[in-house]
Design a protein around this motif. Sequence first.
Motif, PDB file in Angstrom:
ATOM      1  N   SER A 178      10.339  -1.246  -1.822  1.00 49.39           N
ATOM      2  CA  SER A 178      10.432  -1.491  -3.450  1.00 49.39           C
ATOM      3  C   SER A 178       9.068  -1.310  -4.095  1.00 49.39           C
ATOM      4  O   SER A 178       8.176  -1.850  -3.917  1.00 49.39           O
ATOM      5  CB  SER A 178      10.693  -2.888  -3.669  1.00 49.39           C
ATOM      6  OG  SER A 178      10.895  -3.340  -4.768  1.00 49.39           O
ATOM      7  N   PHE A 179       9.046   0.039  -4.846  1.00 51.59           N
ATOM      8  CA  PHE A 179       7.969   0.081  -5.799  1.00 51.59           C
ATOM      9  C   PHE A 179       7.847  -0.307  -6.982  1.00 51.59           C
ATOM     10  O   PHE A 179       9.143  -0.414  -7.829  1.00 51.59           O
ATOM     11  CB  PHE A 179       7.876   1.811  -5.721  1.00 51.59           C
ATOM     12  CG  PHE A 179       7.928   2.497  -4.459  1.00 51.59           C
ATOM     13  CD1 PHE A 179       6.632   2.697  -3.930  1.00 51.59           C
ATOM     14  CD2 PHE A 179       8.792   2.838  -3.574  1.00 51.59           C
ATOM     15  CE1 PHE A 179       6.397   3.305  -2.576  1.00 51.59           C
ATOM     16  CE2 PHE A 179       8.651   3.310  -2.481  1.00 51.59           C
ATOM     17  CZ  PHE A 179       7.434   3.467  -1.984  1.00 51.59           C
ATOM     18  N   ASP A 180       6.941  -0.738  -7.624  1.00 53.80           N
ATOM     19  CA  ASP A 180       6.817  -1.166  -8.825  1.00 53.80           C
ATOM     20  C   ASP A 180       6.385  -0.446  -9.967  1.00 53.80           C
ATOM     21  O   ASP A 180       6.447   0.915  -9.628  1.00 53.80           O
ATOM     22  CB  ASP A 180       5.935  -2.384  -8.762  1.00 53.80           C
ATOM     23  CG  ASP A 180       4.395  -2.066  -8.548  1.00 53.80           C
ATOM     24  OD1 ASP A 180       4.140  -1.200  -8.672  1.00 53.80           O
ATOM     25  OD2 ASP A 180       3.645  -3.028  -8.222  1.00 53.80           O
ATOM     26  N   THR A 181       5.752  -0.893 -10.985  1.00 54.73           N
ATOM     27  CA  THR A 181       5.632  -0.242 -12.295  1.00 54.73           C
ATOM     28  C   THR A 181       4.390   0.790 -12.139  1.00 54.73           C
ATOM     29  O   THR A 181       4.169   1.365 -12.835  1.00 54.73           O
ATOM     30  CB  THR A 181       5.391  -1.110 -13.520  1.00 54.73           C
ATOM     31  OG1 THR A 181       4.449  -1.991 -13.293  1.00 54.73           O
ATOM     32  CG2 THR A 181       6.787  -1.759 -13.987  1.00 54.73           C
ATOM     33  N   ASN A 182       3.541   0.669 -10.991  1.00 53.07           N
ATOM     34  CA  ASN A 182       2.654   1.503 -10.784  1.00 53.07           C
ATOM     35  C   ASN A 182       2.675   2.520  -9.597  1.00 53.07           C
ATOM     36  O   ASN A 182       1.771   3.077  -9.464  1.00 53.07           O
ATOM     37  CB  ASN A 182       1.400   0.585 -10.274  1.00 53.07           C
ATOM     38  CG  ASN A 182       0.767  -0.496 -11.461  1.00 53.07           C
ATOM     39  OD1 ASN A 182       0.530   0.336 -12.646  1.00 53.07           O
ATOM     40  ND2 ASN A 182       0.353  -1.402 -10.990  1.00 53.07           N
ATOM     41  N   GLY A 183       4.113   2.669  -9.453  1.00 54.88           N
ATOM     42  CA  GLY A 183       4.428   3.558  -8.616  1.00 54.88           C
ATOM     43  C   GLY A 183       4.103   3.310  -7.109  1.00 54.88           C
ATOM     44  O   GLY A 183       4.217   4.073  -6.144  1.00 54.88           O
ATOM     45  N   ARG A 184       3.784   2.127  -6.730  1.00 55.87           N
ATOM     46  CA  ARG A 184       3.305   1.495  -5.500  1.00 55.87           C
ATOM     47  C   ARG A 184       4.108   0.299  -5.208  1.00 55.87           C
ATOM     48  O   ARG A 184       4.612  -0.315  -6.078  1.00 55.87           O
ATOM     49  CB  ARG A 184       1.815   1.329  -5.234  1.00 55.87           C
ATOM     50  CG  ARG A 184       0.987   2.616  -5.499  1.00 55.87           C
ATOM     51  CD  ARG A 184      -0.555   2.148  -5.733  1.00 55.87           C
ATOM     52  NE  ARG A 184      -1.384   3.384  -6.065  1.00 55.87           N
ATOM     53  CZ  ARG A 184      -1.917   3.889  -5.044  1.00 55.87           C
ATOM     54  NH1 ARG A 184      -2.000   3.433  -3.719  1.00 55.87           N
ATOM     55  NH2 ARG A 184      -2.798   4.862  -5.113  1.00 55.87           N
ATOM     56  N   THR A 185       4.246  -0.248  -3.879  1.00 61.93           N
ATOM     57  CA  THR A 185       4.864  -1.426  -3.648  1.00 61.93           C
ATOM     58  C   THR A 185       3.899  -2.456  -3.768  1.00 61.93           C
ATOM     59  O   THR A 185       2.548  -2.252  -4.286  1.00 61.93           O
ATOM     60  CB  THR A 185       4.913  -1.484  -2.321  1.00 61.93           C
ATOM     61  OG1 THR A 185       3.722  -1.664  -1.515  1.00 61.93           O
ATOM     62  CG2 THR A 185       5.714  -0.258  -1.555  1.00 61.93           C
ATOM     63  N   MET A 186       4.240  -3.860  -3.840  1.00 61.87           N
ATOM     64  CA  MET A 186       3.268  -4.864  -4.406  1.00 61.87           C
ATOM     65  C   MET A 186       2.050  -4.864  -3.440  1.00 61.87           C
ATOM     66  O   MET A 186       1.027  -5.310  -3.827  1.00 61.87           O
ATOM     67  CB  MET A 186       3.986  -6.353  -4.224  1.00 61.87           C
ATOM     68  CG  MET A 186       3.373  -7.333  -4.468  1.00 61.87           C
ATOM     69  SD  MET A 186       4.338  -8.966  -4.430  1.00 61.87           S
ATOM     70  CE  MET A 186       4.944  -9.036  -2.808  1.00 61.87           C
ATOM     71  N   MET A 187       2.137  -4.347  -2.175  1.00 63.57           N
ATOM     72  CA  MET A 187       0.844  -4.178  -1.274  1.00 63.57           C
ATOM     73  C   MET A 187       0.058  -3.005  -1.635  1.00 63.57           C
ATOM     74  O   MET A 187      -0.683  -2.655  -0.582  1.00 63.57           O
ATOM     75  CB  MET A 187       1.378  -4.403   0.184  1.00 63.57           C
ATOM     76  CG  MET A 187       2.101  -5.890   0.234  1.00 63.57           C
ATOM     77  SD  MET A 187       1.107  -7.296  -0.167  1.00 63.57           S
ATOM     78  CE  MET A 187      -0.393  -6.733   0.655  1.00 63.57           C
ATOM     79  N   GLY A 188       0.687  -2.266  -2.454  1.00 60.35           N
ATOM     80  CA  GLY A 188      -0.144  -0.821  -2.745  1.00 60.35           C
ATOM     81  C   GLY A 188      -0.079   0.395  -1.937  1.00 60.35           C
ATOM     82  O   GLY A 188      -0.452   1.354  -1.963  1.00 60.35           O
TER      83      GLY A 188
END
Length: 350
Positions: A178-188
Amino acid sequence: MTDRLTPLLAERPWLLADGAMGSNLFERGLQSGDAPEFWNADHPDRVAQLQRAFVQAGADIILTNTFGGTRHRLKLHKAEQTVPWLNEKAARISRSEADAAGRIVLVAGSMGPTGEILEPLGPLSLDEARDAFAEQAAALARGGVDILWIETMSSVEETEAAVAGARATGLPIVATLSFDTNGRTMMGITPAELAGLHRKHDLAACGSNCGTGPSELVACIVNLATASAPGAVLVAKANCGIPQFIDGEIRFNGTPELMARYACLSVDAGARIIGGCCGTTPEHLRIMRQALESHVRGSKPDLASIEARLGAISTGATAQLRGDLSRQAGAAPGATGRRTSRRGARAEPT
């Protein structure tokens, strides 16, 4: 175990996965705070009816109602001893609906995060996580699933523990982050690092689910396709638009027409398996199927075309599309991102 996924992919340019489990069960009476997995025993008819609706809408792959089916998630409801029974029962419900379809429909055993914090920041060791996933995977395999579908992951460590636990069954393994609004997952973790995991573990497919909205998920698939080996099977399973809080309830604003555009753009971006996550109903899926059947694959979408058809993309994902991608792709072959999970329990995908 027989691999039924690869032959089907060889025959078809794309496969349609199903929509949301959680939000559709809420529409059928599931209460907030309840474990959806209990419905496999308490209301198997409602679970079966939802999966039947997805099959009738055109799904080629349906996921079991087992996202929170590990001992660690069920422990929150004092039901950790029910893992083998609930997971096998869920798989049999899905298997029955798939077999009654009159065409090939695959059953994917859903395996979500444990919700625990992994070592060294938390109490859960990698071996314990692996064993929990292995217990769930074995039960799903006994119930007759065709694929083990690891979804909504955020860290490399937990993804690898899930893959290790699933491997003993001999079934094809799919993993989506699951990728967030920064184009990364919560764990980067970046899409390029996911491509590295795909190669390292010889996954049947990898991709993205949940996250934010369709536009950012398509951007993620563009990045992932660029970083992946030729022929890699990619999965797109986006939320149905953006969640909104209306009259005390969470509603997703994605129309069937938006999801149809997203499905076609996902194919253009490089996805072979396309479905919906939170908020996606059988009606959304039916329109997605119609759109895909008439779609002629186009060129890989750029930033302007994604935003024009699906809406604005966040700054982080935009940066990747504009230039970070080449740097990530160059580091991808050996990138497995040994970041330590600091995630606690997270919400169910809906």
